[in-house]
Design an enzyme around this catalytic site. Structure first.
Site, PDB file in Angstrom:
ATOM      1  N   CYS A 170      -5.758  -6.272   3.353  1.00  0.00           N
ATOM      2  CA  CYS A 170      -6.880  -6.553   2.439  1.00  0.00           C
ATOM      3  C   CYS A 170      -7.569  -7.868   2.754  1.00  0.00           C
ATOM      4  O   CYS A 170      -8.671  -8.129   2.260  1.00  0.00           O
ATOM      5  CB  CYS A 170      -6.386  -6.572   0.998  1.00  0.00           C
ATOM      6  N   HIS A 313     -10.955 -10.116  -3.949  1.00  0.00           N
ATOM      7  CA  HIS A 313     -10.467  -8.800  -3.513  1.00  0.00           C
ATOM      8  C   HIS A 313     -10.449  -7.876  -4.728  1.00  0.00           C
ATOM      9  O   HIS A 313     -10.031  -8.268  -5.824  1.00  0.00           O
ATOM     10  CB  HIS A 313      -9.051  -8.955  -2.937  1.00  0.00           C
ATOM     11  N   ASN A 343      -9.375   0.040  -4.684  1.00  0.00           N
ATOM     12  CA  ASN A 343      -9.029  -0.940  -3.650  1.00  0.00           C
ATOM     13  C   ASN A 343      -9.297  -0.320  -2.274  1.00  0.00           C
ATOM     14  O   ASN A 343      -8.603   0.610  -1.871  1.00  0.00           O
ATOM     15  CB  ASN A 343      -7.546  -1.308  -3.823  1.00  0.00           C
TER      16      ASN A 343
HETATM   17  N1  ACO Z   1       0.269   6.362 -14.312  1.00  0.00           N
HETATM   18  C1  ACO Z   1       1.144   6.241 -15.341  1.00  0.00           C
HETATM   19  N2  ACO Z   1       2.213   5.477 -15.278  1.00  0.00           N
HETATM   20  C2  ACO Z   1       2.454   4.806 -14.133  1.00  0.00           C
HETATM   21  C3  ACO Z   1       1.602   4.885 -13.040  1.00  0.00           C
HETATM   22  C4  ACO Z   1       0.474   5.715 -13.162  1.00  0.00           C
HETATM   23  N3  ACO Z   1      -0.434   5.882 -12.170  1.00  0.00           N
HETATM   24  N4  ACO Z   1       2.074   4.117 -12.056  1.00  0.00           N
HETATM   25  C5  ACO Z   1       3.189   3.536 -12.506  1.00  0.00           C
HETATM   26  N5  ACO Z   1       3.427   3.971 -13.771  1.00  0.00           N
HETATM   27  C6  ACO Z   1       4.518   3.618 -14.645  1.00  0.00           C
HETATM   28  C7  ACO Z   1       5.743   3.138 -13.896  1.00  0.00           C
HETATM   29  O1  ACO Z   1       6.522   4.237 -13.480  1.00  0.00           O
HETATM   30  C8  ACO Z   1       6.436   2.327 -14.947  1.00  0.00           C
HETATM   31  O2  ACO Z   1       7.100   3.200 -15.807  1.00  0.00           O
HETATM   32  P1  ACO Z   1       8.559   2.784 -16.397  1.00  0.00           P
HETATM   33  O3  ACO Z   1       8.318   1.547 -17.206  1.00  0.00           O
HETATM   34  O4  ACO Z   1       8.932   3.983 -17.182  1.00  0.00           O
HETATM   35  O5  ACO Z   1       9.406   2.540 -15.183  1.00  0.00           O
HETATM   36  C9  ACO Z   1       5.272   1.695 -15.716  1.00  0.00           C
HETATM   37  O6  ACO Z   1       4.125   2.504 -15.428  1.00  0.00           O
HETATM   38  C10 ACO Z   1       4.983   0.277 -15.341  1.00  0.00           C
HETATM   39  O7  ACO Z   1       4.948   0.184 -13.892  1.00  0.00           O
HETATM   40  P2  ACO Z   1       4.616  -1.150 -13.178  1.00  0.00           P
HETATM   41  O8  ACO Z   1       4.669  -0.947 -11.694  1.00  0.00           O
HETATM   42  O9  ACO Z   1       5.441  -2.252 -13.762  1.00  0.00           O
HETATM   43  O10 ACO Z   1       3.087  -1.355 -13.634  1.00  0.00           O
HETATM   44  P3  ACO Z   1       2.167  -2.602 -13.427  1.00  0.00           P
HETATM   45  O11 ACO Z   1       1.668  -3.032 -14.721  1.00  0.00           O
HETATM   46  O12 ACO Z   1       2.777  -3.633 -12.516  1.00  0.00           O
HETATM   47  O13 ACO Z   1       0.945  -1.966 -12.637  1.00  0.00           O
HETATM   48  C11 ACO Z   1       0.088  -1.879 -10.395  1.00  0.00           C
HETATM   49  C12 ACO Z   1       1.143  -1.369 -11.369  1.00  0.00           C
HETATM   50  C13 ACO Z   1      -1.236  -1.406 -10.915  1.00  0.00           C
HETATM   51  C14 ACO Z   1       0.362  -1.277  -9.041  1.00  0.00           C
HETATM   52  C15 ACO Z   1       0.112  -3.426 -10.316  1.00  0.00           C
HETATM   53  O14 ACO Z   1       1.425  -3.868 -10.130  1.00  0.00           O
HETATM   54  C16 ACO Z   1      -0.752  -3.957  -9.198  1.00  0.00           C
HETATM   55  O15 ACO Z   1      -1.964  -3.848  -9.228  1.00  0.00           O
HETATM   56  N6  ACO Z   1      -0.136  -4.614  -8.230  1.00  0.00           N
HETATM   57  C17 ACO Z   1      -0.883  -5.294  -7.148  1.00  0.00           C
HETATM   58  C18 ACO Z   1      -1.367  -4.348  -6.118  1.00  0.00           C
HETATM   59  C19 ACO Z   1      -2.257  -5.120  -5.156  1.00  0.00           C
HETATM   60  O16 ACO Z   1      -2.973  -5.989  -5.542  1.00  0.00           O
HETATM   61  N7  ACO Z   1      -2.259  -4.822  -3.911  1.00  0.00           N
HETATM   62  C20 ACO Z   1      -3.118  -5.688  -3.063  1.00  0.00           C
HETATM   63  C21 ACO Z   1      -2.955  -5.470  -1.718  1.00  0.00           C
HETATM   64  S1  ACO Z   1      -3.260  -3.808  -1.263  1.00  0.00           S
HETATM   65  C22 ACO Z   1      -3.271  -3.854   0.491  1.00  0.00           C
HETATM   66  O17 ACO Z   1      -3.064  -4.835   1.102  1.00  0.00           O
HETATM   67  C23 ACO Z   1      -3.550  -2.522   1.213  1.00  0.00           C
END
Ligand code: ACO
Length: 386
Positions: A170, A313, A343
């Site tokens: 990214c 980003h 993204n």
């Molecule tokens: N729909 C419904 N529920 C979901 C989904 C979904 N799509 N995805 C995950 N969940 C659930 C999980 O299973 C978890 O359930 P549980 O509590 O029963 O285990 C719950 O939601 C919370 O999951 P988390 O992973 O803790 O959710 P979080 O609030 O952290 O959000 C996310 C996840 C959106 C991926 C976030 O962590 C994020 O944006 N991270 C950064 C990603 C990023 O910026 N990447 C940049 C680089 S990308 C690159 O370089 C190509």
């Protein structure tokens, strides 16, 4: 020995000529301006000076055009509800994304890059022949080799360019920008085309709800050229790149490379798709984006209130809000388009930059602060006067 003495004489000749013309880079560029850029003698002297003498004053670099491209097909959150166990509410609340674009089956990363490049060249008013450097940042190249940049070079007919890819996920657009700035600043290139293009739909596991809701396809490009160095004219004011290779396992495509070559078995295990520990990535993203942007603010002496537009980003609205808050920049000054595209990795901030300029949100003379974060881990930022 004879060659060496000819070489020294040549250096002396250049130095003397440079002295006669009072060669500081601003005067060199002033000469160019007064001849409407037609006469490139001063540029050639500066380039030779930079090749042969130290210390040298770096040439300023300007951003002279941007372009972007996104495929037509939209994949909405409600479409995803039919594919995996998720909901529109969860995706919007946790990420801010409403829909993303998906490339057509035969549409390659280089095809999207070419469209974005053509638009950037048109905006910049440069011909393909004028481009002497093409850098493409991508994690989804058309082929492992040759580079996607070479395909783009052929597509646009940039016969005078050297072309290569870089890999910084990214962060790749600003890694490409920093690389091009070094080439132009040293007089090794005059007009550079930087592009980030991604067909992430090709490496997403469409059965994994924790990643498939996040990513989309698209491309963004910019043309950089030797600047005037005159206060108020366009300039790349500063840029920063960084990496932490101890955290490669947080976000990666594990298979398909030399570590885990493709086999029938690991195709079934989907090792060719993106795997991410989202929570941890989130934490590092906020910290590194803040630190990288602050380092530029300190180095350039720009005050946060002087930044007209922040282009971060486009990964997650919560990350964007957290970074803006830590930088002390109101979110109204942050350009956000992730609701439309998700993204798109390195392409995200390039597309956002182009849209900010074309929509009038970022205007000539504005200070734009770009800041990105990605797999590697990598991070990058750039302060640009448009
Ligand atoms: N729909 C419904 N529920 C979901 C989904 C979904 N799509 N995805 C995950 N969940 C659930 C999980 O299973 C978890 O359930 P549980 O509590 O029963 O285990 C719950 O939601 C919370 O999951 P988390 O992973 O803790 O959710 P979080 O609030 O952290 O959000 C996310 C996840 C959106 C991926 C976030 O962590 C994020 O944006 N991270 C950064 C990603 C990023 O910026 N990447 C940049 C680089 S990308 C690159 O370089 C190509």
């Amino acid at each position: 020995m004879l060659h060496y003495s000819i070489f020294l004489k040549f250096c002396h000749f250049l130095n003397e000529n440079a002295k006669k013309a009072s060669v500081s880079s601003s005067i060199v560029l002033e000469y160019d301006r007064s001849h409407k850029g037609e006469n490139q003698l001063s540029y050639r002297i500066a380039r030779a000076m930079n090749d042969l003498t130290k210390p040298f004053k770096r040439l300023p670099v300007a951003l002279i055009g941007t372009g972007s491209y996104v495929p037509e097909t939209r994949l909405t959150n409600s479409d995803l509800e039919k594919m995996v166990e998720t909901s529109n509410e969860w995706i919007i609340e946790r990420t801010g994304i409403e829909e993303r674009r998906i490339a057509a089956p035969g549409e390659k990363t280089s095809d999207m890059a070419t469209q974005a490049a053509k638009r950037a060249m048109e905006a910049a008013g440069v011909t393909a022949e004028e481009i002497d450097l093409i850098i493409v940042g991508t994690v989804t190249p058309d082929t492992f080799t040759p580079s996607t940049a070479c395909y783009v070079q052929a597509n646009i007919g940039a016969v005078n360019a050297a072309a290569f890819d870089i890999s910084a996920a990214c962060s790749s657009f600003l890694f490409a920008l920093k690389t091009a700035v070094q080439y132009i600043g040293c007089g090794q290139a005059r007009t550079a085309l930087i592009i980030s293009s991604e067909k992430l739909s090709h490496i997403v596991n469409w059965e994994d709800r924790s990643t498939c809701v996040l990513f989309g396809d698209g491309a963004g490009a910019a043309v950089l050229r030797t600047g005037t160095g005159i206060e108020g004219d366009s300039a790349i004011l500063a840029s920063d790149i960084g990496s932490d290779g101890t955290l490669t396992d947080l976000l990666l495509v594990p298979g398909g490379g030399s570590a885990i070559p493709t086999t029938e078995e690991n195709i079934h295990e989907k090792l060719y798709t993106l795997a991410m520990r989202g929570n941890e990535v989130f934490r590092y993203a906020v910290a590194h984006m803040k630190d990288s942007a602050l380092s530029l603010i300190e180095r350039t002496g720009i005050k946060p209130e002087e930044v007209n537009v922040v282009i971060p980003h486009q990964a997650n609205l919560r990350i964007i809000n957290a970074v803006a808050q830590r930088l002390g920049i109101p979110v109204e000054r942050v350009f956000i388009n992730l609701q439309k595209y998700g993204n798109t990795s390195g392409a995200a901030c390039a597309i956002a930059l182009d849209e900010a300029i074309r929509s009038g949100k970022a205007k000539k003379g504005d200070i734009v602060l770009m800041v990105t974060f990605g797999a590697g881990l990598t991070w990058s930022s750039a302060a640009i006067r448009l």
